[in-house]
Structures are given as structure tokens and as C-alpha cells.
Scaffold this motif. Structure first.
Motif, PDB file in Angstrom:
ATOM      1  N   SER A 171      33.215  29.525  42.824  1.00  0.00           N
ATOM      2  CA  SER A 171      34.413  29.399  42.029  1.00  0.00           C
ATOM      3  C   SER A 171      35.092  30.778  42.133  1.00  0.00           C
ATOM      4  O   SER A 171      34.721  31.973  42.766  1.00  0.00           O
ATOM      5  CB  SER A 171      34.310  29.279  40.638  1.00  0.00           C
ATOM      6  OG  SER A 171      33.272  30.390  40.129  1.00  0.00           O
ATOM      7  N   ALA A 172      36.507  30.812  41.996  1.00  0.00           N
ATOM      8  CA  ALA A 172      37.626  31.705  42.231  1.00  0.00           C
ATOM      9  C   ALA A 172      38.308  32.126  40.826  1.00  0.00           C
ATOM     10  O   ALA A 172      38.093  31.229  40.065  1.00  0.00           O
ATOM     11  CB  ALA A 172      38.614  31.465  43.512  1.00  0.00           C
ATOM     12  N   GLN A 173      39.069  33.059  40.756  1.00  0.00           N
ATOM     13  CA  GLN A 173      39.706  33.636  39.718  1.00  0.00           C
ATOM     14  C   GLN A 173      41.156  33.942  40.200  1.00  0.00           C
ATOM     15  O   GLN A 173      41.443  34.493  41.262  1.00  0.00           O
ATOM     16  CB  GLN A 173      39.175  34.751  39.022  1.00  0.00           C
ATOM     17  CG  GLN A 173      37.728  34.581  38.292  1.00  0.00           C
ATOM     18  CD  GLN A 173      37.182  35.992  37.672  1.00  0.00           C
ATOM     19  OE1 GLN A 173      37.918  36.802  37.893  1.00  0.00           O
ATOM     20  NE2 GLN A 173      36.017  35.734  37.141  1.00  0.00           N
ATOM     21  N   ASP A 174      41.992  33.771  39.296  1.00  0.00           N
ATOM     22  CA  ASP A 174      43.314  33.870  39.640  1.00  0.00           C
ATOM     23  C   ASP A 174      43.741  35.296  39.127  1.00  0.00           C
ATOM     24  O   ASP A 174      43.947  35.725  37.833  1.00  0.00           O
ATOM     25  CB  ASP A 174      44.298  33.030  39.031  1.00  0.00           C
ATOM     26  CG  ASP A 174      45.723  32.981  39.413  1.00  0.00           C
ATOM     27  OD1 ASP A 174      45.956  34.091  39.981  1.00  0.00           O
ATOM     28  OD2 ASP A 174      46.546  31.620  39.651  1.00  0.00           O
ATOM     29  N   ASN A 179      53.440  36.025  42.683  1.00  0.00           N
ATOM     30  CA  ASN A 179      52.050  35.110  42.714  1.00  0.00           C
ATOM     31  C   ASN A 179      51.107  35.649  43.546  1.00  0.00           C
ATOM     32  O   ASN A 179      51.242  35.491  44.888  1.00  0.00           O
ATOM     33  CB  ASN A 179      52.580  33.818  42.760  1.00  0.00           C
ATOM     34  CG  ASN A 179      51.691  32.759  42.385  1.00  0.00           C
ATOM     35  OD1 ASN A 179      50.624  32.812  41.806  1.00  0.00           O
ATOM     36  ND2 ASN A 179      51.545  31.654  43.363  1.00  0.00           N
ATOM     37  N   GLU A 180      49.901  35.841  43.163  1.00  0.00           N
ATOM     38  CA  GLU A 180      48.901  36.226  44.043  1.00  0.00           C
ATOM     39  C   GLU A 180      48.032  35.056  44.117  1.00  0.00           C
ATOM     40  O   GLU A 180      47.665  34.141  43.450  1.00  0.00           O
ATOM     41  CB  GLU A 180      48.123  37.427  43.559  1.00  0.00           C
ATOM     42  CG  GLU A 180      49.122  38.841  43.251  1.00  0.00           C
ATOM     43  CD  GLU A 180      48.305  39.806  42.596  1.00  0.00           C
ATOM     44  OE1 GLU A 180      47.422  40.556  43.225  1.00  0.00           O
ATOM     45  OE2 GLU A 180      48.354  39.939  41.700  1.00  0.00           O
ATOM     46  N   ALA A 181      47.274  34.980  45.414  1.00  0.00           N
ATOM     47  CA  ALA A 181      46.335  34.157  45.630  1.00  0.00           C
ATOM     48  C   ALA A 181      45.183  34.296  44.795  1.00  0.00           C
ATOM     49  O   ALA A 181      44.794  35.348  44.505  1.00  0.00           O
ATOM     50  CB  ALA A 181      46.071  34.133  47.079  1.00  0.00           C
ATOM     51  N   PRO A 182      44.420  33.155  44.723  1.00  0.00           N
ATOM     52  CA  PRO A 182      42.981  33.360  43.907  1.00  0.00           C
ATOM     53  C   PRO A 182      42.090  34.226  44.704  1.00  0.00           C
ATOM     54  O   PRO A 182      42.102  34.349  45.903  1.00  0.00           O
ATOM     55  CB  PRO A 182      42.641  31.842  43.819  1.00  0.00           C
ATOM     56  CG  PRO A 182      43.707  30.930  44.181  1.00  0.00           C
ATOM     57  CD  PRO A 182      44.692  31.760  44.864  1.00  0.00           C
ATOM     58  N   VAL A 183      41.235  34.723  44.012  1.00  0.00           N
ATOM     59  CA  VAL A 183      40.257  35.545  44.651  1.00  0.00           C
ATOM     60  C   VAL A 183      38.971  35.030  44.337  1.00  0.00           C
ATOM     61  O   VAL A 183      38.329  34.881  43.184  1.00  0.00           O
ATOM     62  CB  VAL A 183      40.487  37.038  44.286  1.00  0.00           C
ATOM     63  CG1 VAL A 183      39.318  37.925  44.896  1.00  0.00           C
ATOM     64  CG2 VAL A 183      41.836  37.425  44.537  1.00  0.00           C
TER      65      VAL A 183
END
Length: 781
Positions: free
Chosen positions: A398-401, A370-374
Motif C-alpha cells: 500500500s501507498a500513502q498520499d 498534487n504529489e504522487a503517492p509514496v
């Protein structure tokens, strides 16, 4: 003695001299060292005695060496003696002589290595001690024997040579010494190698001791060190011997290429991490460990176009350590196939064979996590004008997963907003203002406001991304410039002085401030006839007179405009005093200016001021006379007559009343606002007030004209004197009661006496001109 016979004996002694060292019974030779032969009528000098040789280490002692005689006296009439090293000098006792026969004996073993010859002196005396002959020299030479073995200078000789060296390469040198006579074979040395193993790879020069290679085939990886046994012998190799060793070390050259231990390696690593080790690549190299010929260097040939991997060498094991230098993304690539090569730090010898496994394949499988949002743009920069209202949109941060294969929802929140100025939509990341940001906020750094926004997914465990939102607060031109000084002075003569320097300030920041434009108000066009404005710099202008005008105060109106877009302007008043100036261009002092050019106030104004002063004096005089007469007729009083009014008029602004707990002091509003007290209940009687009460007084009407002021004051004084609830208005006892239980002490000692005769007012003369009137009224005459 016959001359021929003496000569024969001398020759015999010379011929037998070298044979004296031969052991065995022999006839002792007799020498006549002082004999002089006469030849053809001339006297010849004595015979030169040849050296007497004797071998070292002679063991049969004492050993007769020679006999000396003198022919001047018969046998028994001459005393012989010898002197020198070995007799009466160190080493003593080696030689001796029979004083009657002249026989010389050897008494101790000789060592040529210590002393190789002795030089003695022989003497001949008669029985009376007189010298018969002149002293003569006697030399004894010690003959060397091979009694010393040769000795190597070192027990072990060290040498180094590169592996694979060609025949004849010099390695090292062995050296030895011999204490015997170097002029004889006893010290003639020869070198040889007793043992070196098989095959015979080294040789030694028998005369010099130089050791060199004799064959090819020196390989450090086969034999790294050779031990040789050396021998040296005197008598040209046939005499005494000694041994030593030679240790020869082969120096490594890069004649072996490194190679991987297997053709393919398999490894795993998690995504989204960097700086971690993935695995190790094992290699082999036969060269010297720790040397540049052994140290491996790895290179990734294929499979890493973005440079996400690197391989470093473990200096202890020489293994290659594969590590990740840039985070991997499982969603982009699940597996990496690398082709790597290995070589040494030092270049490989040209004749060395190539390694069979100089290259290998490495398969790296990426594990999904599981990666952090960017945040797509981080930091996010935007701008707003200053003073925007609440609810103004700022930006959508806003960020993307990156976990596209996992369905996750993002939520947004604030982590840092020191002024609590922003509001973040939890679902969309939309940011807007929720209050007005003050331009003077300490969190505005060079016009930028910084906030930190968090984006968090709903996985388990959740991962969070941090984004920085930087908002530039744009300056708005919402302030007009203002004059720094609103007044000043100029000289009445236009050419005198430097004029009046005007400056302006603006609360706005550049570019909405300077340069400022100064202008005389267009609404008053006549100002330009007498006054002029000239710009000095971006923030200052100079005001000067065009023509001479009247001295005094002049009120001007200036129009100031800044350089903002759109510009802001403001019309402001300016008070300018025109004065008479001295030679230095400065206004003269007030008195001097009036003497020079007359007073600055008109005659009409002076008349009005003087009339007002006279009217006030006329109104105050009857009031003072009435109050003084009432005070003199009263039972109790503290000050006399006219001083009552003076006190009320002088001390009207600094009444102090009683202490902090005194709630019963009289209210002077009886004199000032009598109508307001009509509906109030009378205060309780003070402790120092009369016990009788007067009847209530009707409300008084305020005077309608200045002429009625005196009557109003007199009526008020009468009311105060007749009120039993408070002390008389003109008494000082209003300050003597400060309440019960006050933490402060009394401020007056008035209660110490109740009569005027007990008071001393002489100190009033020391209080200055303001108290001169009181001192004249109450002080001693």
C-alpha cells in the motif's frame, strides 16, 4: 739638409698634427719620415710619425692633411705614393697624394661611426722607379662629433606593480643607446620623466633608467593604468634627445569586500521538485572582475537544517543562484527564511574595510501541488515457499498520499508481472497468487521473482507511484535423491579393482540437496554380509564386495537420503554385475570371461532356449512346404513355394503398401484379424484383379493352440488366393499401383514383366548373408 733643421721640422709637424682638423687657411706641415739623424757616431732610426687627426663630417674638400718629403733627392726627383684603406682599398678614393710634392689630401666626408681610423703606407721612389726609402706607416684618426641622437630600445616599456605598493618599489627599467663615441660626452646619456600626470607617483634614475614608486596611494579601483613620457639626452643631458613611453599597470589585491545589493530577497518555488533554480542574489565588488579577489562565495548560515538548498556562483555575473537540491514539502513547511553571507574566494586584505551588506535574508515561499503517492517500503521484499496454491496471500503493498489537505483516493494495479502470477486488489493493494509458479520459470532470477505495482490517485491530472515487489521463492524439500547410474560392475575378487562409484542427484536446490547419505536397504539385512558402502564426498559413495560371491547379475536395493528439512529418502534398485577381472582391475571381455570362469547362464536356461528354437523350426517347416506346393500349382505366381512363408515372416514389420493415393490395396488384416472383417463390405475390385468374384468366406476362428497355427496360415493363404477383389497374398503386384495423379513416380518396375523367367535375382548374392536364402531359391544355379 741640416740635421738640426730636419729635427725642428719633425717636432713642428708633431705639434701641429692635432690641429689639422681645424678649418681655415693654414700652413701645411712637412714631414721627413725617412730622415735618420746621426748622434755621437750612431745612426738613429727614423722618427715615429704621430697620428694625424681629422674631424668627421668635414665639408670643405679636398682638404690637405699633410706633406711628406725625402731628403735623398732634390725636389722633383722623387715620386711619392700611398696605399691602404681609403686609397686603393675600400672605401676607395677617400685619400690621395701629389706624387711630386708629397701632399696628402682628404677627398670625401668621414663618418666615425663607420670607420674611426685609417692606416696607410707611404712610399718614395726615384724617377727610374727605384726605391729611395723604406715604406713607412701613416695613421689618420677620425675625430668624433655629436651627430647621433640617443635611441630608446623600445617605444613603450611595460611595467606592473601591486596597488598600494610602498614607496621605492621597483616597477621597470628604460634603456637607450647612442652611436657616438662612448668615451666622449657625445654618448653620455641621462634619463628623465617628462610627463606622468598628477600626483607625481613615479620616479626614474637618470643614470640607470630604473622606474620606481615614490608615494603611497596607488589604487587600482581609482586609476588602473598609468602612462609616463620618458626622455633621454646625450652630452650628459645637454645634447640631443629622444622620447619613449612607459605603461604601468596596477595589479589588483583583495582590498574590497563583496556586499549584497539589498538586505532581503523574496522568492517562490513549487514543492516536490529538486534541481531547480529558485532565484538570484545580486552582489557588488569593486575588485578586478574575473579574479579570485572579485569572485563571490555564498554560505547559508541559518534556515536550512536539512540541507535542502544550495547557492552556486554565476561566473559571468558573480550573482548567487539559489536552487533546491532536496524536494520541499508544502505540508511540512510553507515558507523558509534563510540567512546567507558572501565573501571572496581570495582572503581579504587585513587593512581592507568590511562590507556594509555582507549578509542578507532570503524568504522562500513553497507552492502546493498534487504529489504522487509514496510507497512506505520500496522495494518491498517478502518470501513464499515454492509451489504455493492460487489465492495464497503475498503481501499488502500500500501507498500513502502526501497531499493531506486534499481528499484523494488511491487505486492499485500491476505494471509488470511476466508470469501473470499475482493478483492485486485495486482498492487495498493486497497481493495474492492466482496460479502456481513453475520453479523452472525464466523470470526467477537467483530464486527471486520481481513484479512492479502502480499506485495512482484520482486528482486531475492524476499522479502515479511505482513500487517494486520482490518475492523470494523458498526452496522446499519435495524431491528425494536419485542414483545417477542404475547399474555397474565389480570384480569378483574383493581386493581387486576399485569397486563401483555411485553418485546421486537431487532436483532440489541447497540446502535441501547434498550431502547425500547412501545406505544398503535395511529391508534386506543380508546385503550387508557381502557388500559394503563407504562415503567418498557429499554426493558420491563407493560399493565394494566384502566376500567373494558368484559371478553374474546381482540386484541390490539402496536407500538414499538428502540433507533437507525434513529429509527426503528413496529406496532404489541397483543392478551390479560381478565379473572376472584382469590385472588392471577391469572386467575381461565376454568370451574371455566365459573361458576363464564358465558361462554366466545356467544349464537349465540353455535347455529351455534350445527347445524353443527346435519347436519353432518344426512348426514352420510343414507350413513352408504346403505354401510352396500351392504356389507351384497356381496360374500366377511370383515367388516359389517356401519363400511365401519366409516373406511373410521376414517382412512382417516393413510392409509399405501403395502410394499416397492408393486406396484399393488389399488389407493384410485378412490374415491377422479375419473376424474383424466379417461385418465390413468388400472393397471394390482393383484394376489388376480378376473379373469374377468368389463366394463370401465364413468368419474364421483363431487357433487355440500352437499346433493349429500351420492350418490357420494355410487356410488364410487359400482365402487370399481365391478372393477376386485383391491380388494373391504371395504376389508382388500389391506395390505396383500407387494411385491416380500421384506427384511421386513409381517405385517398382515389376510391371515390365510378368513371368519368373524375365526376372534376374543374381544381385541377391551381393546383399549379404540375410539374403543368402533368397539368392539360393531364386538366383541362377
Amino acid at each position: 739638409m741640416d740635421v738640426a733643421l730636419l729635427l725642428a721640422l719633425g717636432l713642428l709637424a708633431q705639434s701641429l698634427g692635432p690641429s689639422l682638423g681645424v678649418p681655415g687657411r693654414r700652413r701645411l706641415s712637412t714631414l721627413y719620415p725617412w730622415h735618420r739623424a746621426v748622434v755621437s757616431g750612431r745612426v738613429r732610426r727614423a722618427w715615429v710619425i704621430p697620428p694625424i687627426s681629422v674631424s668627421e663630417n668635414h665639408k670643405r674638400l679636398p682638404y690637405p692633411l699633410v706633406q711628406i718629403k725625402s731628403d735623398k733627392q732634390p725636389l722633383g726627383s722623387v715620386i711619392y705614393s700611398i696605399q691602404g684603406p681609403g686609397v686603393d682599398e675600400e672605401p676607395q678614393g677617400v685619400f690621395s697624394i701629389d706624387k711630386f710634392t708629397g701632399k696628402v689630401f682628404l677627398n670625401a666626408m668621414l663618418d666615425r661611426e663607420k670607420t674611426d681610423r685609417f692606416r696607410l703606407r707611404a712610399f718614395a721612389l726615384d724617377l727610374g722607379g727605384a726605391t729611395l726609402e723604406e715604406p713607412t706607416d701613416l695613421e689618420i684618426v677620425v675625430v668624433d662629433q655629436n651627430d647621433n641622437r640617443p635611441v630608446f630600445r623600445q617605444e613603450a616599456f611595460m611595467g606592473r606593480v601591486l596597488e598600494g605598493a610602498v614607496p621605492g618599489t621597483y616597477v621597470t627599467r628604460a634603456e637607450a643607446t647612442d652611436a657616438d663615441d662612448p668615451e666622449t660626452d657625445n654618448a653620455a646619456l641621462r634619463y628623465s620623466i617628462l610627463e606622468q600626470g598628477s600626483p607625481q607617483l613615479f620616479s626614474i634614475d637618470e643614470h640607470t633608467g630604473d622606474i620606481r614608486t615614490v608615494q603611497v596611494g596607488l589604487d587600482r579601483e581609482v586609476v588602473a593604468v598609468y602612462n609616463l613620457t620618458l626622455q633621454v639626452a646625450d652630452m650628459s643631458g645637454d645634447g640631443l634627445t629622444a622620447t619613449a613611453s612607459a605603461i604601468i599597470t596596477l595589479e589588483d589585491v583583495n582590498d574590497n569586500a563583496p556586499g549584497f545589493t539589498q538586505d532581503e530577497f523574496f522568492m517562490e518555488v513549487t514543492e516536490a521538485v529538486s534541481g531547480v533554480d529558485v532565484g538570484r542574489l545580486e552582489v557588488q565588488d569593486r575588485d578586478l572582475p574575473g579574479s579570485p579577489n572579485w569572485a563571490a562565495r555564498f554560505t547559508i548560515l541559518e534556515g536550512d537544517p536539512k540541507g535542502q538548498f544550495t547557492i552556486r556562483t554565476d561566473p559571468k555575473t558573480n550573482e548567487g543562484v539559489l536552487s533546491v537540491v532536496k524536494p520541499l514539502d508544502y505540508e511540512s513547511c510553507e515558507q523558509y527564511d534563510l540567512r546567507v553571507a558572501v565573501q571572496n574566494e581570495a582572503p581579504l586584505q587585513a587593512a581592507a574595510p568590511r562590507a556594509e551588506r555582507g549578509q542578507a535574508r532570503v524568504s522562500v515561499r513553497v507552492q502546493d501541488v498534487n504529489e504522487a503517492p509514496v510507497f512506505q517500503e520500496n522495494p518491498l521484499r517478502t518470501s513464499l515457499p515454492e509451489g504455493v496454491l492460487p489465492g495464497t496471500p503475498v503481501a499488502t503493498f500500500s501507498a500513502q498520499d502526501p497531499d493531506t489537505e486534499q481528499l484523494q483516493r488511491l487505486s492499485y494495479s500491476k505494471d509488470y508481472d511476466p508470469e501473470d502470477w499475482l493478483q492485486v486488489d485495486r482498492a487495498t493493494g493486497r497481493v495474492q497468487t492466482q496460479r502456481v509458479l513453475s520453479p523452472a520459470s525464466p523470470f526467477l532470477k537467483d530464486g527471486w521473482y520481481r513484479a512492479i505495482i502502480l499506485a495512482c490517485d484520482d486528482a486531475s491530472p492524476p499522479r502515479t507511484a511505482t513500487g517494486t515487489l520482490s518475492v523470494e521463492i523458498l526452496e522446499v524439500n519435495d524431491h528425494a535423491p536419485e542414483l545417477s547410474l542404475r547399474s555397474g560392475s565389480v570384480c569378483s575378487e574383493p581386493g581387486q579393482g576399485s569397486g563401483l562409484l555411485l553418485g546421486a542427484t537431487d532436483e532440489d536446490l541447497p540446502p535441501h540437496g547434498a550431502p547425500f547419505h547412501f545406505q544398503l536397504s535395511p529391508r534386506v539385512p543380508e546385503l550387508t554380509q557381502n557388500w559394503s558402502l563407504s562415503q567418498i564426498n557429499v554426493s558420491h559413495a563407493q560399493l565394494r564386495l566384502r566376500h567373494q560371491v558368484r559371478e553374474g547379475l546381482h540386484r541390490l536395493s539402496l536407500l538414499l537420503r538428502d540433507s533437507g528439512q525434513p529429509p527426503q529418502q528413496r529406496e532404489q534398485p541397483l543392478n551390479v554385475t560381478v565379473c572376472r577381472c584382469g590385472k588392471d582391475g577391469a572386467c575381461l571381455p565376454g568370451a574371455t570371461a566365459r573361458r576363464a570362469g564358465g558361462a554366466g547362464v545356467s544349464l537349465g536356461a540353455l535347455v529351455i532356449v534350445l527347445a524353443s528354437v527346435i519347436l519353432l523350426l518344426l512348426l514352420a517347416l510343414p507350413v513352408a512346404l504346403v505354401a510352396r506346393s500351392r504356389q507351384q500349382s497356381g496360374d500366377k505366381g511370383f515367388l516359389h513355394g517356401l519363400q511365401d512363408d519366409l516373406r511373410d515372416n521376414i517382412l512382417n514389420y516393413d510392409e509399405q503398401g501403395g502410394g499416397e493415393e492408393d486406396q484399393d490395396a488389399y488389407d493384410i488384416n485378412q490374415l491377422r484379424h479375419p473376424t474383424e472383417l466379417a461385418a465390413l463390405c468388400r472393397p471394390p475390385v482393383r484394376r489388376d484383379a480378376p473379373f469374377s468374384r468368389g463366394r463370401p468366406q465364413a468368419p474364421r476362428v483363431l487357433p487355440s493352440s500352437p499346433a493349429n497355427i500351420a492350418d490357420f496360415i494355410n487356410d488364410g493363404l487359400e482365402v487370399a488366393d481365391s478372393d477376386p477383389s485383391v491380388p494373391p497374398y504371395d504376389t508382388a503386384l500389391i506395390y505396383d499401383y500407387e494411385g491416380d495423379g500421384s506427384v511421386a513416380g513409381t517405385l517398382s518396375s515389376i510391371l515390365s514383366s510378368l513371368g519368373d523367367e524375365d526376372q534376374d535375382y543374381s544381385c541377391l548374392w551381393d546383399w549379404g548373408p540375410r539374403f543368402a536364402r533368397l539368392a539360393d531359391l531364386y538366383g541362377p544355379p
